[in-house]
Design a protein around this motif. Structure first.
Motif, PDB file in Angstrom:
ATOM      1  N   LYS A  59       0.855  -1.181   0.000  1.00 21.97           N
ATOM      2  CA  LYS A  59       0.000   0.000   0.000  1.00 21.97           C
ATOM      3  C   LYS A  59       0.895   1.238   0.000  1.00 21.97           C
ATOM      4  O   LYS A  59       1.862   1.293   0.768  1.00 21.97           O
ATOM      5  N   PRO A  60       0.602   2.239  -0.832  1.00 24.63           N
ATOM      6  CA  PRO A  60       1.477   3.418  -0.938  1.00 24.63           C
ATOM      7  C   PRO A  60       1.638   4.188   0.364  1.00 24.63           C
ATOM      8  O   PRO A  60       2.665   4.827   0.585  1.00 24.63           O
ATOM      9  N   SER A  61       0.637   4.158   1.225  1.00 22.33           N
ATOM     10  CA  SER A  61       0.722   4.868   2.502  1.00 22.33           C
ATOM     11  C   SER A  61      -0.146   4.151   3.520  1.00 22.33           C
ATOM     12  O   SER A  61      -0.962   3.286   3.177  1.00 22.33           O
ATOM     13  N   SER A  64      -3.800   4.724   2.810  1.00 22.84           N
ATOM     14  CA  SER A  64      -4.334   4.339   1.510  1.00 22.84           C
ATOM     15  C   SER A  64      -5.187   3.081   1.615  1.00 22.84           C
ATOM     16  O   SER A  64      -4.847   2.131   2.333  1.00 22.84           O
ATOM     17  N   TYR A  68      -1.386  -2.655  -4.357  1.00 26.90           N
ATOM     18  CA  TYR A  68      -0.770  -2.865  -5.668  1.00 26.90           C
ATOM     19  C   TYR A  68       0.248  -3.998  -5.574  1.00 26.90           C
ATOM     20  O   TYR A  68       0.819  -4.262  -4.508  1.00 26.90           O
ATOM     21  N   ILE A  78      10.486   2.358  -2.341  1.00 25.10           N
ATOM     22  CA  ILE A  78       9.869   2.929  -3.538  1.00 25.10           C
ATOM     23  C   ILE A  78       9.893   1.883  -4.649  1.00 25.10           C
ATOM     24  O   ILE A  78      10.969   1.413  -5.034  1.00 25.10           O
ATOM     25  N   THR A  85      -1.265  -0.331 -12.086  1.00 23.29           N
ATOM     26  CA  THR A  85      -1.412   1.107 -11.830  1.00 23.29           C
ATOM     27  C   THR A  85      -2.800   1.618 -12.211  1.00 23.29           C
ATOM     28  O   THR A  85      -3.324   2.545 -11.586  1.00 23.29           O
ATOM     29  N   TRP A 182       3.651   8.971 -11.569  1.00 18.66           N
ATOM     30  CA  TRP A 182       2.520   8.799 -10.667  1.00 18.66           C
ATOM     31  C   TRP A 182       1.670  10.069 -10.696  1.00 18.66           C
ATOM     32  O   TRP A 182       2.115  11.131 -11.139  1.00 18.66           O
ATOM     33  N   ASP A 186       1.604   9.547  -3.304  1.00 22.52           N
ATOM     34  CA  ASP A 186       1.106   8.271  -2.784  1.00 22.52           C
ATOM     35  C   ASP A 186       0.070   7.623  -3.693  1.00 22.52           C
ATOM     36  O   ASP A 186      -0.637   6.703  -3.265  1.00 22.52           O
ATOM     37  N   ASP A 187      -0.017   8.093  -4.919  1.00 18.45           N
ATOM     38  CA  ASP A 187      -0.997   7.529  -5.847  1.00 18.45           C
ATOM     39  C   ASP A 187      -0.300   7.130  -7.142  1.00 18.45           C
ATOM     40  O   ASP A 187       0.041   7.984  -7.969  1.00 18.45           O
ATOM     41  N   PRO A 188      -0.064   5.814  -7.346  1.00 12.20           N
ATOM     42  CA  PRO A 188       0.624   5.348  -8.556  1.00 12.20           C
ATOM     43  C   PRO A 188      -0.218   5.429  -9.824  1.00 12.20           C
ATOM     44  O   PRO A 188       0.267   5.044 -10.900  1.00 12.20           O
TER      45      PRO A 188
END
Length: 589
Positions: A59-61, A64, A68, A78, A85, A182, A186-188
């Motif tokens: 999870k990016p954060s 979130s 992914y 990273i 995506t 991106w 925090d959003d791919p």
């Protein structure tokens, strides 16, 4: 065996079994291969043989809700590649499995399965396959029997480029290899920037929402014209019948001890990153300048050249003195917010944020700077007339100081050179005085060999008597040089005025006038009227000798002569021809 012993033995067996299972599980987690009979869930991962790369869900954060599937450098948080995506997994658990054709897909508890990017290889029937995470970071699906690669993650780049990956196009399959930034930190999800290969210009191109934003310049001798980040790499341009592409690798094929330092990445703000370095293109490319590879595009009428965004801390106040909250648009990311404010002539600034949502402030409110930690950061539009007034003021002050300094320096140099010339002239005059002044004037005056008692005047006394040989005291010029006022004063009977006042008490006036008369006789106009040396000596030493009358010296100053001294006809007869049309003057001696 007692009950206690049986209990202890049972606990020991359970402990050993647990350790064994943990070891098996740990070994399984460290594998780089996924077979068709296995799945990869959210708690498992694949690790490349060299331990450099890891495949796992993330999870990016912490806040979130999206999950992914991604490949990471094992030492970094990273991701370098993301499988989904466009279709994140939302509020559900997921696993990586093989479908019926032997290809990978993401299965989620809520929602449809997510297929990975299409393969360049067409699969007509079910095949026995396996997935392997290679040491270069490429996830591949291979046919077990033939070892043929059926699919690879390098054909589906996200925002990063690794050695051996490609940018360009495959004309046979129509596959295009492009990096996409991106949307936010925090959003791919696909963002505004793409990095592409331009085979025609042999250069890299960054586009923002499809419009050319920046170019690397032509690739020549493994160096891009507008980039200096690739000196340690070997770049090459590859062109065949089927594809036009660009890729790179380390020089001499060596391995880098820090793999993360060789990754290229296009950031969500347009930053082109290379390892731990990068160029924040967002801050230098405004569409009106072409330096450092920036492209130009149509500008709003209100944005002139040299207008920029400046990051400042503070707040905005409305006309009532209250804090202005601005206008908020939840649909815009950081860079889209920047572009929106730039294109809106009524926009004065936008709030600095790495997340979704755009807060802008109009020109009707006033910005109040505040550097305290409690203040917010804004990108404020700075126009030339706003930002350069103070700069211009200081520039003019600096120029004024510089000009004044130069002027003073020139004056000092002039006075220095003038003083130096005067010093040289004074030195020459002193040297001349030494040359013209006898070393022993008494010896000349008391020359017992000839007993003439000649009176000697040194050069300094002549300078004093003629006021430094002033033109006002000059009467004319003879064969031996200029003649000064003595003649005019003699004619008026004022010869004593030539005497230095210091000599008035000690000098005999008759002797002074006699010497003056002898001097005037020596510069007579007619050579026949001039005494020779013997006569001069006799005239000055023997007071009984009668002196001839003085007529006129050669080359008199006629402007200072009175009409009573000479008759006009005498001058005409002497200087003019018979017809009065020409003048004949004979140079003396």
């Amino acid at each position: 065996m007692g009950v206690g012993e049986e209990s202890s033995s049972l606990k020991y067996a359970i402990t050993m079994a647990s350790l064994f299972l943990c070891c098996i599980n740990s070994t399984a987690q460290q594998t780089n291969t996924l077979n068709q009979s296995h799945t990869l869930n959210s708690t498992q991962h694949l690790v490349s043989t060299n331990n450099t790369f890891t495949l796992r869900f993330f999870k990016p954060s912490n806040t979130s809700a999206n999950t992914y599937l991604a490949i990471f450098y094992s030492q970094s948080s990273i991701p370098i590649w993301i499988a989904n995506t466009h279709t994140p997994i939302t509020n559900a658990s997921a696993s990586l499995i093989f479908d019926s054709t032997g290809m990978l897909l993401i299965n989620q508890t809520h929602g449809d399965p997510i297929h990975l990017c299409p393969s360049e290889t067409t699969i007509t029937a079910a095949a026995k396959t396996t997935a392997v995470l290679l040491d270069n970071g490429n996830l591949v699906v291979r046919e077990v029997n033939s070892g043929k690669t059926l699919w690879q993650s390098f054909d589906c780049p996200s925002d990063s480029l690794l050695p051996q990956m490609k940018l360009g196009v495959n004309h046979r399959t129509g596959k295009n290899w492009t990096l996409t930034s991106w949307l936010t930190q925090d959003d791919p999800s696909p963002g505004p920037f793409t990095l592409e290969w331009d085979p025609t210009g042999v250069q890299l191109v960054i586009r923002r929402r499809g419009v050319v934003f920046w170019t690397s310049g032509t690739l020549k001798n493994d160096i891009f014209e507008n980039m200096s980040l690739f000196n340690d790499l070997l770049q090459y341009y590859h062109m065949t019948t089927d594809e036009e592409s660009f890729s790179y690798s380390l020089k001499d094929g060596r391995d880098d001890p820090n793999p993360t330092s060789v990754r290229w990445r296009i950031g969500f703000r347009g930053k082109l990153e290379f390892g731990h370095m990068g160029v924040q293109l967002e801050n230098i490319c405004y569409g009106y300048n072409t330096d450092r590879g920036c492209a130009t595009w149509e500008q709003p009428e209100c944005r002139s050249d040299h207008t920029t965004f400046v990051l400042m801390s503070g707040s905005f106040m409305n006309a009532d003195g209250d804090v202005d909250v601005g206008h908020f648009d939840a649909s815009l990311g950081p860079n889209d917010c920047r572009v929106s404010c730039w294109n809106d002539c009524n926009c004065q600034a936008y709030k600095n944020s790495d997340e979704m949502g755009c807060t802008t402030h109009s020109r009707n409110v006033k910005f109040r700077p505040d550097s305290s930690s409690a203040s917010q950061e804004f990108y404020v539009i700075q126009r030339p007339q706003d930002g350069t007034k103070k700069i211009k003021k200081w520039i003019w002050i600096a120029i004024s100081v510089l000009i004044t300094s130069l002027f003073v320096s020139v004056i000092v140099v002039i006075f220095y050179l003038r003083g130096k010339r005067k010093g040289k002239a004074s030195s020459r005059e002193n040297h001349l005085l030494q040359l013209m002044t006898p070393h022993n004037t008494n010896e000349l005056e008391d020359d017992y060999n000839f007993a003439q008692h000649i009176k000697v005047f040194n050069f300094a006394s002549l300078v004093e008597a003629t006021n430094n040989f002033s033109e006002e005291n000059k009467l004319g010029e003879g064969g031996f040089g200029p003649v000064y006022k003595a003649w005019e004063l003699w004619q008026r009977g004022d010869g004593l005025e030539l005497m230095d006042p210091i000599l008035s008490e000690s000098c005999c006036t008759e002797q002074f006038l006699r010497i003056l008369q002898v001097g005037l006789l020596c510069v007579e106009d007619s050579p026949a009227d001039r005494p020779n040396v013997s006569q001069v000596i006799s005239m000055t030493t023997n007071q009984s000798i009668h002196l001839p009358l003085v007529n006129k010296p050669a080359f008199m100053n006629l402007d200072k002569m009175t009409s009573t001294n000479f008759r006009r006809q005498d001058l005409d007869l002497e200087y003019h021809s018979v017809n009065g049309l020409s003048i004949s003057i004979v140079d003396p001696r």
